[in-house]
Design an enzyme around this catalytic site. Sequence first.
Site, PDB file in Angstrom:
ATOM      1  N   ASP A  22       0.766  -1.185  -0.014  1.00 12.40           N
ATOM      2  CA  ASP A  22      -0.075  -0.034   0.067  1.00 12.40           C
ATOM      3  C   ASP A  22       0.761   1.290   0.126  1.00 12.40           C
ATOM      4  OD1 ASP A  22      -1.388  -2.274   0.846  1.00 12.40           O
ATOM      5  OD2 ASP A  22      -2.229  -1.319   2.733  1.00 12.40           O
ATOM      6  N   GLN A  38       4.296   0.450   2.154  1.00 11.70           N
ATOM      7  CA  GLN A  38       4.520  -0.692   2.806  1.00 11.70           C
ATOM      8  C   GLN A  38       5.440  -1.448   2.175  1.00 11.70           C
ATOM      9  OE1 GLN A  38       1.534  -1.978   5.800  1.00 11.70           O
ATOM     10  NE2 GLN A  38       2.256  -0.174   5.819  1.00 11.70           N
TER      11      GLN A  38
HETATM   12  N1  DQQ Z   1      -2.133  -3.775   4.089  1.00 13.58           N
HETATM   13  C1  DQQ Z   1      -3.727  -3.773   4.163  1.00 13.58           C
HETATM   14  C2  DQQ Z   1      -4.151  -2.797   5.151  1.00 13.58           C
HETATM   15  C3  DQQ Z   1      -2.873  -3.026   6.200  1.00 13.58           C
HETATM   16  C4  DQQ Z   1      -1.692  -3.290   5.413  1.00 13.58           C
HETATM   17  C5  DQQ Z   1      -4.239  -3.721   2.757  1.00 13.58           C
HETATM   18  C6  DQQ Z   1      -0.701  -4.236   5.807  1.00 13.58           C
HETATM   19  O1  DQQ Z   1      -5.146  -3.094   5.608  1.00 13.58           O
HETATM   20  O2  DQQ Z   1      -2.743  -2.083   7.108  1.00 13.58           O
HETATM   21  O3  DQQ Z   1      -3.260  -4.145   1.654  1.00 13.58           O
HETATM   22  O4  DQQ Z   1       0.363  -4.481   4.944  1.00 13.58           O
END
Ligand code: DQQ
Length: 540
Positions: A22, A38
């Site tokens: 994300d 992320q």
């Molecule tokens: N990725 C999810 C989110 C979370 C994150 C969505 C964890 O809900 O916070 O792709 O890597």
Amino acid sequence: NAMLSWQRTGFHFQPPKNWMNDPNGPLYHLGWYHLFYQYNPDGAIWGNITWGHAISKDLINWFHLPFAMVPDQWYDINGVWSGSATILPDGRIIMLYTGDTDELVQVQNLAYPANLSDPLLIDWIKYPNNPVMVPPPGIGTTDFRDPTTAWVGPNGKWRVAIGAKVNKTGITLVYETKNFTSYELLEEVMHAVPGTGMWECVDFYPVSTTEPNGLDTSVNGPGIKHVLKSSLDDDKHDYYALGTYDPISNKWTPDDPELDVGIGLRLDYGKYYASKTFYDQNTQRRLLWGWIGETDSEAADILKGWSSVQTIPREVVFDKKTGTNILQWPIKEVEKLRSKSTSYQKVILEPGSLVPLDVGLATQLDILATFDIDTLSLESSLEADVGYNCTTSGGSSSRGVFGPFGLVVLADESLTEQTPVYFYIAKGTDGVANTYFCADQSKSSTAPDVTKLIYGSSVPVLHGESFSMRLLVDHSIVESFAQGGRTVITSRVYPTKAIYSAAKVFLFNNATGVTVTANVNAWNMDSAHIDYFPFGNNDS
Ligand code: DQQ
């Protein structure tokens, strides 16, 4: 792995290696755009989630910076998960993110820049009294994540939305705060949609129904609608709806309950998830980032050593012409990468034709194409074509009276590999023509272990409009925009033959009953500069 290096993109954002998912906390500060994301520092699959950090002057060319946050506290030791930035009126920056705790509980945490006068925002401080929000009674400890950008309520307090679920109902919780350290949960949820499951990465923002500019997140009043977006954990797609936000009751109501969040429109019908907007106060735009994941196997990702790409940022505006949807369009900055252009005017595509376009190197392209058909033949046709569906109606080779027609990209000379993007017009028994916009991945790669779906949906085409599409082609990514961005499809493909100078572009018309006239402008795209910031890096 050099063997698969042709898949790396030339002008999309990606880290040099490893896993990304994300986009997080996008913001503009002291002349720089910041993107956090992320990231797994240790490999090409999800895990050890850390906040990667990159900066840009133009949202196209990037410098990688040291990680902004790593999992090093009890309240985020299992992952520094997704979150959003809020810029306060006095210029302070608030970052709220989800931490996965030592006991695998999802909590919300506060962080802020150590030095606001540092344009690079290198150092981030986690608030010592984190977490600032924990799962409330009735919410599962693993169903509480991804805080939004905050907005100001009528009582002057800030509000933050967080995605959650109760049984199979996806919900948006809202908390109020004066100081971002202590929060109060509002008794009623802002919105709930039964059957949609866990809502991840909720996004909530105003759009003007009268002005072309974007709006800061707190703006409300006449001539404004609110977009509510949720990423559905159950089906891994981003859904949005337009509606009205009543700040007094803190309720959001969809314009059309049948097109509510999670059951109606998608931001993107392709491989696309966990998107997030921010208000760019530098240019008064609402800009959207989205994560393009992989559709091959984890083993292949480990072999190539990286996973995922971010989309080119898209500007989001309300579609004044239809009133029913937003428009997404690649930011104008991407046009700086356009180099040599090729143009084809009034190409006549008889039924069943395929026309190669000589556009030079076809791995990095920006293509604008319009298609016109004989509207009389469409109007006079009595043949009904009911129940068309991009995914299940046979793709680009399945011929109807008025479609499919469009472009084929990332194709080799013999078309053993090809990614067609096309329109298909289907006339109902009521005589009304519906247009579909689809991307067919079924022949995109001869590699095994690749998911090769056909994506798409209907797209409004108004009286007097040509059928128009724009494609951003970047080695293994195709971002496709129909009718100025009413319907969007991102393709993640894995060509093995249609690479380097072997990649080709074609126009095609597989309709049986109509001749199509096409106009095409294509630009070869330079690569973006995406490097470590000159002071070095901590990710070697
Ligand atoms: N990725 C999810 C989110 C979370 C994150 C969505 C964890 O809900 O916070 O792709 O890597």
